[in-house]
Scaffold this active site. Structure first.
Site, PDB file in Angstrom:
ATOM      1  N   ARG A   1       1.597   5.991  17.284  1.00  0.00           N
ATOM      2  CA  ARG A   1       1.371   7.028  16.275  1.00  0.00           C
ATOM      3  C   ARG A   1       2.054   8.354  16.582  1.00  0.00           C
ATOM      4  NH1 ARG A   1       0.997   3.197  12.935  1.00  0.00           N
ATOM      5  NH2 ARG A   1      -1.069   2.352  12.503  1.00  0.00           N
TER       6      ARG A   1
ATOM      7  N   ASP B   1       0.810  -1.204   0.000  1.00  0.00           N
ATOM      8  CA  ASP B   1       0.000   0.000   0.000  1.00  0.00           C
ATOM      9  C   ASP B   1       0.850   1.263   0.000  1.00  0.00           C
ATOM     10  OD1 ASP B   1      -2.101  -1.729   0.078  1.00  0.00           O
ATOM     11  OD2 ASP B   1      -2.906  -1.036   2.006  1.00  0.00           O
TER      12      ASP B   1
END
Lengths: 409, 409, 409, 409
Positions: free
Chosen positions: A96, A16
């Site tokens: 994150r 991806d």
């Protein structure tokens, strides 16, 4: 779209983000810098270099962030006994902010004016990446291809690969998984596939990091964790760095079938989703941290932490690690951990983490007071009468005025 | 001391409360009414009648309160996913308000002006009994012998028994336990003895209701719980009353080694104490209730409950069941449970309670939105950009004014 | 009672504590050390020396603690916009921990093993003094004469004075006040007398520090306060120490009829009491601090503070200044104040504190974004659509499943 | 854009919403239903009929919602002593959910599939309208012209009017105000113009509902409010409906210069804005409600309300009136108000709302206990010793283990 000059892309080396690397160059006619981090996901990051080069990337960052990740993100979070919605240990959420920070730092180093990531428009991760990026570099531009492009099916993606000579076998790690997965040193997560039916039980062969409780050893294993200021610094007497601690606990936890979780959670973007998680080390750490705190933390300090924990968890889950409120909460939490020192002894057995003992030079457990035996006057039982009488006073006054607690209305 | 005329005593039929029954009559020169309740502690209550009669008691109350206990106390508490200090399921705490209520109701029926109990001056139970009593009958007098008398050692107690013809073998239920125990349908607790050393592991033969995970069956067992308004109403499709539910879950949980707990907790009177608990059914209910809520409860409703749960738990632990604040919290909690309906499927195995599935006609899980596949426009991914941009706005403005979230100070 | 050797007494120089000084020497046959502090109560402390000497005291401490009081107690508290029960500015509560600390420090210096104070057994102050003392010196003994002696009426007290040659005119500061009063640089309080009827309005001649709004000047007055890290450091451009700031604000506030308060409050010991307070400077500071924060503090930081403020206020009101939970909250609060810098302009007029302007180099107010005029693209209004859509998603899903927010049940 | 068939528009009758009415018909080629409500904004709503007809509207709703507004929105909110960010009484926020509800109900009645409003893309009102609409009718479409059209300057708007024969003098109510205003029975608000500089003082002639304190009468006025279950039901002994109550308090408050506010607030969309508000009646109600609660509400009930109030205020401010969390909080708040009955006497004078007395048959103030005089044994001062000792126990144990509260770290 022409005003973006250079983009730093969070690049896994997978299919991806390889497509994204190409798509951005083509669509925005700009340079792409790739950033690939080893956060303990269990895959080699080195191959990302050749893959990026093949995509025409000139500036390639590959970094081992495992120690920073555990030391500055995982451990601070565990000081708060953090769980989202009573179950989830925030394994994805906590990685994150570190990635966001590095994306921005690399953007500053390379003169990039934008960042990009491979998260979809339905999930929490886009929020976490972008809130972090904006908080650290307010003028940064964000390219989120999944919200922008028309490669909305696997077929279109494949067609794009073929068209642009992107090798599709990139993503083969054994068989193609039917799940959307994310991994780092704290956990591995699974979403999608049959999990989209919350009544369906996860299949045994989905799990990657742990054996099932049934398959775990028949013999329990004891381990001893040593805490300093709320963090584990040694296991079984052996000093370890933060990443070593978590790596070890993942191994021993996974071996004993510990840390599998199957939940429905509420995403920040407003929908419920079903996810499965393996967090062997984290599951051990949560229970052990509570155990060492139970001995060393003042009651009201502990209760204050407990009352604020759900908010702190929500702040992290929603992506606000780089916010003033998280920093304020962290100050408070860290201030409580100065005396959270000592040892916890655990028994691990077929999915169970059992506290077998805890001790500390900073213990507030006072056996001479707590004892059921003669306490030699350490505690005067008669004090309890006044304590109860005055705590009851407001209730007694209310009752004497005719109010009944048997019914509020 | 002469102004007390009649006392209702919470009477277990055991040695300690038998001594108390005699001591009160002698010391206060007043009548004693005994109240013995079956709360599911697992001992016959009928024999309490003969014992009480032998002590000269005229008014003897013996009652089976199991259904009321689970329906009006245990179930409401579990609607809040209540845990004290991250671990404790409040098994003892939740039984006290019911006993306090019955003591007062019996006092009103019998014209008694005082109540009495066998709890010590160091523990939480005296507080729970007495706060409840004062809240329900503000002028009631309380006799707490352990805070008053001089029978402070086992020897003195035995001497008192001999002197007053109180049969000492009252308390033989097999061997004399070295632990201070309390039991009801929700749990059994152990304190004292070697548990006073928090580093010492509990001995296997202490536990009474559950087998160890090691000794549990090698085959997992699945059960299916049906919820209505947050409460379990059926198991494996069979309708059950509240007490039947808990009885059944205790059996199946205990059989699979579920629900043992070993903690250090903070008592309301200010000291830390170490306790072990067996709560097989409660442990299953906690996990299952979270599972059904995860599917049926709105996110913010769930988070509001989570933020208030520690306070609600503290209110119960400290003995304020019969207080306006508990009633207010209960209104809020109960209001959230109207749609908490559906089924949870669990796998029980050697100490593990594993959620295998949940389904509900009131499910808020929307597969058409959550799916990783094509959602046919149910969710517009472009909405996420505005969502993130505006949520980031305050952070972007701050950063643009030179503030760095990397450091608060 | 014979095991106490030396007591440090919080000694005001007034009649009550003079009696106490004598009563302790007589009752406990021990030495008394007096400690008299100038906290800005507006009475000379120097005369306390001669009075103490007349009572046979050998070790006499008289100290000016005004700067320490405002700097280390009042200012930190105002950083949190602290109000108890929506109204009370905690004027008495905040002085007690400082007195407790000095009592213990003097006990350590003089080798005393006990402390004493003149607070009654019904109020909050006994709790505040003693919690502070125990937290700082766990083995200290406390003599609280009002809970112990039999001088329970004014007549008995006078008889005691006569008997022991304690001059009764000690306490004449003009006429004998019918109120129980307490004063320091933050406020003066009134309780008792006709105030015991909550329906009765306080009489005008009770108030001592402020004129009534009616009697205040017909001309408003503007002042400008300069903040650094949440504290006032200058007024109208003139640098001032903390005590100078509060002294000045009391004067100008009192002159303009600012800061009178008449409330019924809930004491920690369980009863309601009615009190009147004059807090001219504090009333100004509260409003001004909110004004400077409104410009310089992040929204979520501000809301987090607001959510925790009631707890912080309760902690202080109840006497837990010297507790881990207060220190944790303080860390969080202080962490938020780094950017709370700038000027607030106020208009004072007949009881009103009106914010006329606020400005700051650390302002987060972004006129280019907030403007109703053309913002040149600083804010994209289209972002709001996605923001609303996703925030509404959970509500939309619930509604589409048939739930109506018009009725919860 | 062609798939919208009929739109219900919140129509004020002013210029902006008249343009919107035309613009929607033209742009979406669909029918428009206008809805104009009298919420006490002080302007005639009847003329809206003719204006709407002139715009070609066929279905016109004009309604007097004043009683519903105060009874079902304002009063419930005031039961919680609600203030946003320590200052703002939420006058605009609380009207929006009612308008949203009527928009949807009218949409259902008229078969409309969309709603529209005149709020801009920068403010909170768009959020409040739309969240309410989506919560009540999940599939509704929303037209927010300010986020869509290109009439972004006054000039373009005027050109549009000329082009479409929309009479511009619609909006003349005396001179054209330089402020953006919103009014209803609870308040009138001002934004924009010179207020965009937070250092600039509002000009006297901006204010419309109240005189300045300087211009208010020199004589104070006393009023007496009677409460039932937390709501005002009579003033000075005269029964009044909710809207009558608020109308009367606005008049008397405005006359005495009460209720002006000038703040910088944090909008939900992420920016700070400066607003001025006049809330004469609300300012009186807030203080009076606290006064009656101070006498009739249990301490812990009051503190629980105080701790949750900031969240409740945020929920309303952000537009979540029609959400499960608001309904849950409301259940809790309302449950507390059963005993909030009695009278409050207030003195109004030049901007001041002074509590002069409060009384209640449900008073929990117990003079016999609180008195400084002899209490005849109602309260045993010796109880305080045990109360303090046990509350101090955790602090004493910590100190005895060497921990100093003088420093956490």
């Amino acid at each position: 779209m022409s005003d973006i000059k250079k983009v730093v892309l969070a690049y896994s080396g997978g299919l991806d983000t390889s497509v994204i690397a190409k798509w951005i160059q083509e669509t925005y006619n700009c340079e792409v810098v790739t950033f690939t981090a080893d956060l303990g996901q269990g895959e080699e990051v080195a191959p990302a270099r050749a893959k990026a080069e093949a995509l025409g990337i000139k500036e390639i960052y590959i970094e081992d962030l495992r120690e920073e990740f555990v030391r500055d993100y995982v451990f601070p979070m565990f000081r708060a006994n953090t769980i989202y919605e009573g179950e989830y240990l925030l394994g994805t959420s906590i990685a994150r902010p570190l990635i966001a920070k590095r994306l921005i730092e690399i953007a500053n180093e390379t003169g990039a004016d934008a960042i990009s990531h491979g998260a979809t428009g339905k999930g929490n991760d886009q929020v976490r990446f972008e809130l972090g990026a904006y908080a650290l570099k307010p003028g940064v531009k964000v390219i989120a291809p999944w919200r922008e492009w028309d490669l909305t099916s696997r077929e279109k993606l494949m067609a794009y690969c073929e068209q642009h000579d992107i090798p599709v076998d990139f993503n083969k790690q054994g068989k193609k998984s039917p799940y959307s997965m994310d991994a780092n040193l704290l956990h591995i997560s699974y979403e999608g596939g049959i999990l989209e039916d919350p009544w369906a039980e996860a299949e045994e062969d989905m799990w990657r990091w742990s054996v099932s409780p049934e398959a775990a050893p028949d013999q329990p294993e004891y381990i001893e964790l040593t805490y300093e200021k709320g963090d584990i610094v040694a296991i079984d007497g052996k000093k370890m760095t933060p990443a070593e601690v978590l790596t070890y606990l993942n191994e021993v936890g996974g071996k004993h079938g510990i840390g599998r979780l199957d939940i429905v959670e509420n995403r920040y973007v407003g929908m419920k989703s079903r996810g499965c998680y393996e967090t062997p080390g984290g599951t051990i750490m949560l229970r052990a941290h509570r155990a060492i705190e139970s001995l060393t933390l003042d009651r009201e300090a502990a209760h204050l932490k407990d009352e604020l924990m759900p908010k702190y968890a929500e702040v992290i889950y929603n992506g606000y690690w780089w916010s003033p409120e998280r920093l304020m909460l962290q100050e408070m939490i860290d201030a409580s951990q100065q005396t959270v020192n000592g040892d916890v002894r655990l028994k691990l057995y077929k999915g169970n983490v059992i506290v077998a003992g805890r001790r500390s030079d900073d213990s507030l457990f006072d056996e001479s007071i707590a004892t059921f035996e003669d306490d030699a006057g350490a505690y005067d039982q008669k004090d309890a009468e006044g304590f109860i009488k005055l705590n009851a006073l407001r209730l007694r006054i209310a009752a004497s005025k005719g109010r009944s607690p048997l019914k509020l209305k």
